[in-house]
Design a protein around this motif. Structure first.
Motif, PDB file in Angstrom:
ATOM      1  N   GLY A  47      21.747 -47.719 -13.000  1.00 18.18           N
ATOM      2  CA  GLY A  47      20.342 -47.873 -12.640  1.00 18.18           C
ATOM      3  C   GLY A  47      19.434 -46.730 -13.053  1.00 18.18           C
ATOM      4  O   GLY A  47      18.461 -46.431 -12.381  1.00 18.18           O
ATOM      5  N   ASP A  48      19.750 -46.065 -14.167  1.00 20.13           N
ATOM      6  CA  ASP A  48      18.898 -44.971 -14.628  1.00 20.13           C
ATOM      7  C   ASP A  48      17.760 -45.542 -15.492  1.00 20.13           C
ATOM      8  O   ASP A  48      17.833 -45.578 -16.711  1.00 20.13           O
ATOM      9  N   TYR A  49      16.699 -45.970 -14.829  1.00 22.64           N
ATOM     10  CA  TYR A  49      15.613 -46.692 -15.497  1.00 22.64           C
ATOM     11  C   TYR A  49      14.902 -45.828 -16.536  1.00 22.64           C
ATOM     12  O   TYR A  49      14.317 -46.338 -17.487  1.00 22.64           O
ATOM     13  N   ASP A  50      14.965 -44.511 -16.377  1.00 24.90           N
ATOM     14  CA  ASP A  50      14.306 -43.626 -17.339  1.00 24.90           C
ATOM     15  C   ASP A  50      14.879 -43.744 -18.746  1.00 24.90           C
ATOM     16  O   ASP A  50      14.224 -43.393 -19.714  1.00 24.90           O
ATOM     17  N   ARG A  93      15.201 -46.254 -20.454  1.00 21.83           N
ATOM     18  CA  ARG A  93      14.591 -47.346 -21.214  1.00 21.83           C
ATOM     19  C   ARG A  93      13.797 -46.833 -22.399  1.00 21.83           C
ATOM     20  O   ARG A  93      13.646 -47.519 -23.403  1.00 21.83           O
ATOM     21  N   MET A 136      17.226 -57.868  -8.562  1.00 26.83           N
ATOM     22  CA  MET A 136      15.922 -57.205  -8.550  1.00 26.83           C
ATOM     23  C   MET A 136      15.783 -56.312  -7.310  1.00 26.83           C
ATOM     24  O   MET A 136      15.150 -55.271  -7.362  1.00 26.83           O
ATOM     25  N   ARG A 155      19.029 -53.461  -7.977  1.00 28.28           N
ATOM     26  CA  ARG A 155      18.829 -52.615  -9.147  1.00 28.28           C
ATOM     27  C   ARG A 155      17.378 -52.120  -9.219  1.00 28.28           C
ATOM     28  O   ARG A 155      17.103 -51.026  -9.665  1.00 28.28           O
ATOM     29  N   GLY A 156      16.464 -52.982  -8.804  1.00 26.86           N
ATOM     30  CA  GLY A 156      15.066 -52.562  -8.767  1.00 26.86           C
ATOM     31  C   GLY A 156      14.298 -52.818 -10.039  1.00 26.86           C
ATOM     32  O   GLY A 156      13.100 -52.578 -10.088  1.00 26.86           O
ATOM     33  N   PHE A 157      14.963 -53.261 -11.095  1.00 26.87           N
ATOM     34  CA  PHE A 157      14.224 -53.533 -12.340  1.00 26.87           C
ATOM     35  C   PHE A 157      14.954 -54.586 -13.156  1.00 26.87           C
ATOM     36  O   PHE A 157      16.126 -54.864 -12.940  1.00 26.87           O
ATOM     37  N   HIS A 168      12.270 -37.253  -9.402  1.00 29.06           N
ATOM     38  CA  HIS A 168      12.221 -38.704  -9.331  1.00 29.06           C
ATOM     39  C   HIS A 168      12.261 -39.370 -10.691  1.00 29.06           C
ATOM     40  O   HIS A 168      11.819 -38.816 -11.682  1.00 29.06           O
ATOM     41  N   GLY A 169      12.817 -40.576 -10.703  1.00 28.82           N
ATOM     42  CA  GLY A 169      12.657 -41.477 -11.829  1.00 28.82           C
ATOM     43  C   GLY A 169      11.907 -42.678 -11.303  1.00 28.82           C
ATOM     44  O   GLY A 169      12.114 -43.092 -10.170  1.00 28.82           O
ATOM     45  N   LYS A 170      11.013 -43.209 -12.124  1.00 28.69           N
ATOM     46  CA  LYS A 170      10.183 -44.324 -11.656  1.00 28.69           C
ATOM     47  C   LYS A 170      10.919 -45.638 -11.769  1.00 28.69           C
ATOM     48  O   LYS A 170      11.696 -45.858 -12.677  1.00 28.69           O
ATOM     49  N   LEU A 171      10.632 -46.538 -10.839  1.00 26.12           N
ATOM     50  CA  LEU A 171      11.068 -47.923 -10.929  1.00 26.12           C
ATOM     51  C   LEU A 171       9.822 -48.790 -10.812  1.00 26.12           C
ATOM     52  O   LEU A 171       8.792 -48.320 -10.329  1.00 26.12           O
ATOM     53  N   PRO A 172       9.892 -50.063 -11.250  1.00 24.88           N
ATOM     54  CA  PRO A 172       8.720 -50.922 -11.097  1.00 24.88           C
ATOM     55  C   PRO A 172       8.333 -51.092  -9.617  1.00 24.88           C
ATOM     56  O   PRO A 172       9.155 -50.853  -8.731  1.00 24.88           O
ATOM     57  N   LYS A 173       7.130 -51.550  -9.387  1.00 23.11           N
ATOM     58  CA  LYS A 173       6.599 -51.835  -8.040  1.00 23.11           C
ATOM     59  C   LYS A 173       6.616 -50.605  -7.127  1.00 23.11           C
ATOM     60  O   LYS A 173       6.996 -50.689  -5.947  1.00 23.11           O
ATOM     61  N   TYR A 232      13.692 -43.530  -7.761  1.00 24.43           N
ATOM     62  CA  TYR A 232      15.063 -43.127  -7.441  1.00 24.43           C
ATOM     63  C   TYR A 232      15.238 -41.649  -7.720  1.00 24.43           C
ATOM     64  O   TYR A 232      14.417 -41.026  -8.388  1.00 24.43           O
TER      65      TYR A 232
END
Lengths: 223, 425
Positions: free
Chosen positions: A95-98, A100, A129, A132-134, B40-45, B49
């Motif tokens: 879940g490391d969205y950064d 992307r 959703m 994981r959040g994204f 922090h790392g951003k997530l949508p909405k 995290y």
């Protein structure tokens, strides 16, 4: 600047012109070693984009054709090797969205070249959703206008990646349309993160053809 | 239920929380409640995290932390199956540790390399176990933990224990004795009555706020902490000076011999061509069948030096090892089992490993990566055996610099104190 994957500091040497801001280069997200670990697909199968020595249809695509499906003319950017597997694990499951941003630029460029009328990303389930959040696909194509036409049916719970090929191939239609829209005469581009069996994308394409789409193509980061 | 005692388990909000378990918010005022950092790392909405402790599984605003207070559900019938004798000086330190436990304070054991720190811990661990305390022995380095585990298994064969580190395959169990890397402490909350931090001055613990928070969070409010080090950092020494921390000082090794002193030799550019003096030394080793370690500054130097030695001495068996080596454990084990005569290595073997009766050569000891403390630690690999209590430590430098001299001075100072206690060369 440190590499997004291995956190090592890469010492980028600036050329004279860069030093004086005469030319600008895009900032690199990865260090050279990490970048070289990802293998670009140069020549791929016409149907699914798999790395091959020629661009003939591969065995799998031939089977899809026999089933009476219209081929997706899939484009894939990278081979699904160890580095890509590691990246997907870190990005999706950890879940490391950064992360992307690493492939955002190349992926967006490729989508722009394909020049479709509508871009449709593959959705994730509501449960995913909320944990994981994204959505990993929309994250990768951030900045490109897309339309979320599909959603995962309520009874779908499990992740595809935990099953073997046989189970995945027998899976029933996992998606439904969010609302009935007419796609008459439209060129649609489906976007996913990884193409493994093609099952997911062909199911999604079926739905879009039912809505009257003229042609459905697809693209993924990796194959 | 048991697996929640004194733990902090990340749990998604959507999933149902098991009954009777205390759940607390993952973030309070933007601070991650697991690691205490604000990265922090951003997530949508508008979710986010924590990037600081991502390696241990993500904590996000979509999660809660589950925990149960530590009940100390142990039987306390633990037997110390270690048969051995502490030396007189070790006994003194050991008694001070027992006092630390009863007075629940923080204590630093400043003992030279090879002083027998592990053995000195046995009485205090045993005492804590019989009082039904929960104990953690942690270290920033996984090698140290992996070497400690079998020794503790021998000493407390009846006691249930679990070893936790990043690459482990064993599942977590609720046990009175926990061996772990300092990172794993992030998964605990007010769990331990006695916490022992081995090699407290080493990377990545020294100067890392997150790990300091982890250790602080993992101990109970009324608990004892023991720090072990041969070369404490400036910060720790300052705490000692301010009397925030009590100390035991042990300047003598368990076999009563002094530390081998680091000797320097000035050589030319060794990366281009290995110095003649260096090769002559190795020739001597090959004739006397003595085993040795060669330390080099960088991973990229390993293969070159190794090939060169192999070319010059083809019948001598050896290997080279670095941090990311997939066969790392295997190669180190080979050296321990005496199947190979030498090992070319980076600073990963500077501490926490014991090879009996070896000598050490350091190439490029003047380079940045070998700090003063690292050089002292490397010298400490030598003479750790009763049968061969001395040995040779040679540093090959292109220029002598302050750091090398400081390391020599530190060793000499400890030897001076050791001599007063009756140490011999």
């Amino acid at each position: 600047m440190s590499c997004h994957l291995c956190q090592n500091n890469s010492h980028n040497k600036l050329s004279l012109l860069e030093t004086f801001n005469v030319i600008k280069k895009a900032k690199k997200k990865l260090c050279l070693t990490c970048e070289l670990a990802f293998r670009v697909i140069i020549v791929g199968c016409l149907g699914c984009g798999r790395q091959q020595t020629n661009s003939q249809l591969c065995h799998d695509c031939y089977r899809w054709q026999q089933k009476g499906k219209k081929l997706l003319n899939h484009t894939a950017l990278y081979q699904y090797n160890d580095a890509m597997r590691q990246f997907m694990k870190q990005y999706k499951f950890n879940g490391d969205y950064d992360l992307r941003v690493i492939f955002n630029r190349v992926f967006s460029q490729k989508i722009n070249i394909l020049n479709a009328d509508i871009v449709v990303p593959i959705p994730v389930s509501e449960h995913t959703m909320l944990t994981r959040g994204f959505n990993q696909t929309t994250g990768l194509i951030e900045g490109i206008p897309y339309e979320q036409l599909l959603k995962v049916s309520a009874n779908e719970k499990s992740h595809q990646s935990q099953f073997n090929r046989q189970i995945r191939m027998t899976r029933k239609q996992p998606f439904t349309m969010i609302e009935q829209v007419s796609l008459k005469g439209k060129e649609v581009l489906l976007v996913d993160d990884v193409y493994t069996t093609g099952n997911t994308l062909y199911h999604a394409a079926d739905l879009l053809y039912e809505c009257g789409a003229k042609n459905v193509k697809s693209i993924s980061l990796s194959r | 239920m048991k697996s929640y005692f004194g733990r902090q388990v990340v749990h998604a909000k959507v999933n149902k929380v098991p009954e009777n378990i205390v759940s607390s918010a993952a973030f309070i005022g933007n601070i991650c409640q697991r690691c205490g950092q604000n990265v922090h790392g951003k997530l949508p909405k508008n979710h986010f995290y924590c990037r600081a402790c991502l390696a241990l599984g993500r904590v996000s605003t979509l999660d809660v932390l589950l925990s149960l207070p530590e009940p100390n559900n142990f039987d306390g019938n633990d037997i110390l199956s270690w048969i051995g004798q502490l030396t007189q000086q070790q006994k003194v330190v050991s008694d001070e540790l027992l006092e630390t436990l009863s007075r629940q304070r923080e204590h630093l054991v400043w003992a030279v390399t090879g002083a027998g720190k592990t053995e000195m811990l046995f009485p205090v661990i045993h005492q804590a176990l019989t009082q039904k305390y929960r104990i953690a022995i942690v270290s920033p380095r996984v090698d140290v933990i992996l070497e400690l585990a079998p020794r503790l298994q021998q000493a407390f064969s009846e006691t249930d224990k679990v070893v936790l580190h990043g690459e482990q395959t064993e599942a977590y169990r609720y046990t009175p004795l926990v061996l772990a890397t300092t990172h794993q402490m992030l998964r605990f909350k007010s769990a331990f009555d006695l916490l022992i931090v081995d090699e407290v001055d080493s990377f990545p613990y020294a100067g890392d706020q997150m790990l300091a928070h982890a250790v602080k969070n993992a101990r109970k409010i009324n608990s004892a902490v023991i720090y072990l080090s041969a070369t404490p950092t400036k910060a720790l020494q300052q705490q000692v000076k301010r009397q925030l921390l009590t100390t035991s000082y042990l300047p003598l090794r368990f076999h009563q011999h002094l530390l081998p002193v680091l000797k320097t030799t000035i050589v030319g550019p060794w990366r281009k061509k290995l110095p003649v003096i260096f090769l002559r030394q190795i020739k001597q080793f090959s004739q006397t069948k003595r085993r040795f370690l060669i330390f080099v500054p960088q991973v990229s130097d390993l293969v070159g030096v190794y090939q060169n030695i192999k070319k010059n001495f083809p019948d001598m068996l050896g290997d080279h090892v670095f941090a990311g080596d997939p066969k790392r454990q295997e190669k180190v084990q080979n050296m321990r089992d005496q199947t190979i005569q030498y090992l070319v290595t980076t600073t990963i073997l500077e501490r926490g490993v014991t090879f009996p009766g070896i000598d050490v050569l350091i190439l490029g000891a003047d380079e940045k990566i070998f700090s003063e403390n690292a050089l002292v630690q490397i010298s400490g690999r030598v003479g750790r055996n009763k049968d061969r209590p001395t040995g040779l430590v040679k540093a090959y430098v292109q220029h002598t610099n302050f750091k090398v001299i400081a390391a020599q001075r530190q060793i000499r100072q400890m030897n001076k104190r050791g001599q007063q206690l009756g140490g011999r060369v």
